[in-house]
Enzyme design. Structure first.
Site, short mmCIF file in Angstrom:
data_model
loop_
_atom_site.label_atom_id
_atom_site.label_comp_id
_atom_site.label_asym_id
_atom_site.label_seq_id
_atom_site.Cartn_x
_atom_site.Cartn_y
_atom_site.Cartn_z
N SER A 15 0.83 -1.22 0.00
CA SER A 15 0.00 0.00 0.00
C SER A 15 0.85 1.26 0.00
CB SER A 15 -0.87 0.06 1.26
OG SER A 15 -1.75 -0.99 1.31
N HIS A 46 -3.94 -0.23 -4.46
CA HIS A 46 -3.32 -1.39 -5.11
C HIS A 46 -3.73 -1.39 -6.59
CE1 HIS A 46 -1.68 -3.80 -1.70
NE2 HIS A 46 -2.45 -2.98 -1.03
N HIS A 68 -5.18 -10.00 -0.65
CA HIS A 68 -5.07 -10.36 0.76
C HIS A 68 -6.12 -11.42 1.10
CE1 HIS A 68 -3.84 -6.16 0.14
NE2 HIS A 68 -2.95 -6.36 1.09
N TYR A 70 -8.04 -11.28 3.61
CA TYR A 70 -9.26 -10.64 4.13
C TYR A 70 -10.21 -10.21 3.01
CZ TYR A 70 -6.92 -6.16 3.13
OH TYR A 70 -6.28 -5.13 2.52
N GLU A 71 -9.72 -10.17 1.77
CA GLU A 71 -10.61 -9.81 0.66
C GLU A 71 -11.54 -10.98 0.30
OE1 GLU A 71 -8.70 -7.36 -2.59
OE2 GLU A 71 -6.91 -7.95 -1.48
N ALA A 98 2.90 -2.05 4.06
CA ALA A 98 2.67 -1.00 5.05
C ALA A 98 2.36 -1.72 6.36
CB ALA A 98 1.48 -0.16 4.62
N MET A 192 -1.23 -7.05 7.47
CA MET A 192 -2.23 -8.03 6.99
C MET A 192 -1.79 -8.72 5.69
SD MET A 192 -5.58 -5.65 7.55
CE MET A 192 -5.68 -4.51 8.94
N SER A 193 -0.51 -8.73 5.43
CA SER A 193 -0.05 -9.36 4.17
C SER A 193 1.24 -10.13 4.44
CB SER A 193 0.19 -8.27 3.11
OG SER A 193 1.27 -7.46 3.47
N ASN A 216 2.09 3.81 10.61
CA ASN A 216 1.30 4.35 11.74
C ASN A 216 1.81 3.68 13.01
OD1 ASN A 216 -0.30 1.98 10.32
ND2 ASN A 216 -0.82 1.90 12.50
N HIS A 228 -7.15 3.75 6.63
CA HIS A 228 -6.38 3.29 5.47
C HIS A 228 -5.75 4.49 4.74
CE1 HIS A 228 -5.14 0.72 2.22
NE2 HIS A 228 -5.85 1.38 1.34
N1 HPA Z 1 -2.28 -3.01 11.66
C1 HPA Z 1 -2.47 -3.92 10.68
N2 HPA Z 1 -2.15 -3.70 9.42
C2 HPA Z 1 -1.60 -2.52 9.12
C3 HPA Z 1 -1.39 -1.52 10.08
C4 HPA Z 1 -1.75 -1.79 11.43
O1 HPA Z 1 -1.59 -0.96 12.34
N3 HPA Z 1 -0.83 -0.47 9.44
C5 HPA Z 1 -0.71 -0.82 8.12
N4 HPA Z 1 -1.18 -2.06 7.92
#
Ligand code: HPA
Length: 254
Positions: A15, A46, A68, A70-71, A98, A192-193, A216, A228
């Site tokens: 991302s 993406h 992913h 989760y999709e 990310a 998450m990847s 973050n 996001h």
């Molecule tokens: N948690 C999970 N996935 C993420 C995060 C997070 O804080 N930041 C970017 N992808």
């Protein structure tokens, strides 16, 4: 099917990191939609295409966008592009993402070399019959994030962070309690990847490295809500640092 020129190195762009493609010369593009059964991301940020190009004289294949779990894709669908890369002759793979920073020493915008992962998704792309032509039934994961490649990256950019990536199913960000749990488990960053792709690449004997962009502070650490948009904006802000690293690294990988 449309064909791209050969390459031995591939990079999966996470991302906000997709604009690394602008740093390549002589680029050619192959949209995922042109490849039958190729999983296409539904996530903002993406793009969904292969970009072939050159860093200096070194050919490289980029994946702008990934899917992913989760999709709603299965773990096997998530890693199908990695198996395709192997058939295309890829020997070295850089997975980027990310991630949220759990280690308190990390700042937003830092790049972290993944030293190891915690696969906490509850799934694994190698579940099911094993095809021994691809790899062994029980792959060793002790050097999944190649120490050789990490040492190389560190020698070029000593201020790179290093740490353990916790791979979660998503799609919700973690609760503060989950982040405290991950901290106790030894995670430095969360996302998450990546973990499925690393497992698949290791199974295929592709030498792999992982780079997280800390986009973050993890849930509960900053007092602001996670979005996001914030994550992709931080990825874009770190993209110069990221591009500088990859431009130096790619010609030395083989
Ligand atoms: N948690 C999970 N996935 C993420 C995060 C997070 O804080 N930041 C970017 N992808």
């Amino acid at each position: 099917m449309l064909r791209l020129p050969p390459a031995k190195i591939a990079v999966v762009l996470g991302s906000g990191l997709g604009n690394f493609a602008d740093a390549l010369s002589h680029t050619q593009v192959l949209p995922y939609s042109k490849i039958s059964d190729f999983p296409v991301s539904t996530v903002e940020g993406h793009t969904g295409q292969f970009v072939h190009g050159f860093v200096g004289k070194t050919p490289v294949l980029l994946m702008q966008g990934r899917v992913h779990r989760y999709e709603g894709y299965t773990a096997q669908q998530v890693i199908s592009p990695i198996r395709m890369l192997k058939t295309w002759g890829i020997e070295k793979l850089i997975l980027t993402n990310a991630a949220g920073g759990i280690n308190h020493q990390f700042e937003v915008g830092d790049l972290m070399l993944i030293t190891d992962h915690l696969n906490l998704t509850g799934d694994n792309p190698l579940v099911g019959p094993n095809d021994p032509r691809l790899g062994t039934r029980f792959p060793d994961m002790s050097d999944a994030y190649s120490r050789r490649l990490r040492d190389l990256a560190k020698s070029m950019q000593p201020d790179l962070r290093e740490g353990v990536y916790a791979g979660m199913l998503g799609p919700c960000y973690e609760t503060p309690a989950e982040i405290r749990m991950l901290q106790i488990l030894g995670a430095d960053a969360v996302g998450m990847s990546t973990v499925f792709e690393t497992i698949a690449a290791t199974h295929l004997s592709i030498e792999t490295m992982g780079i997280s962009c800390i986009c973050n502070k993890a849930a509960g650490f900053s007092g602001v809500k996670l979005t996001h948009e914030e994550v992709t904006a931080a990825g874009k802000a770190a993209s110069k640092k990221f591009t500088d690293l990859l431009i130096r690294l790619i010609p030395e990988l083989l």
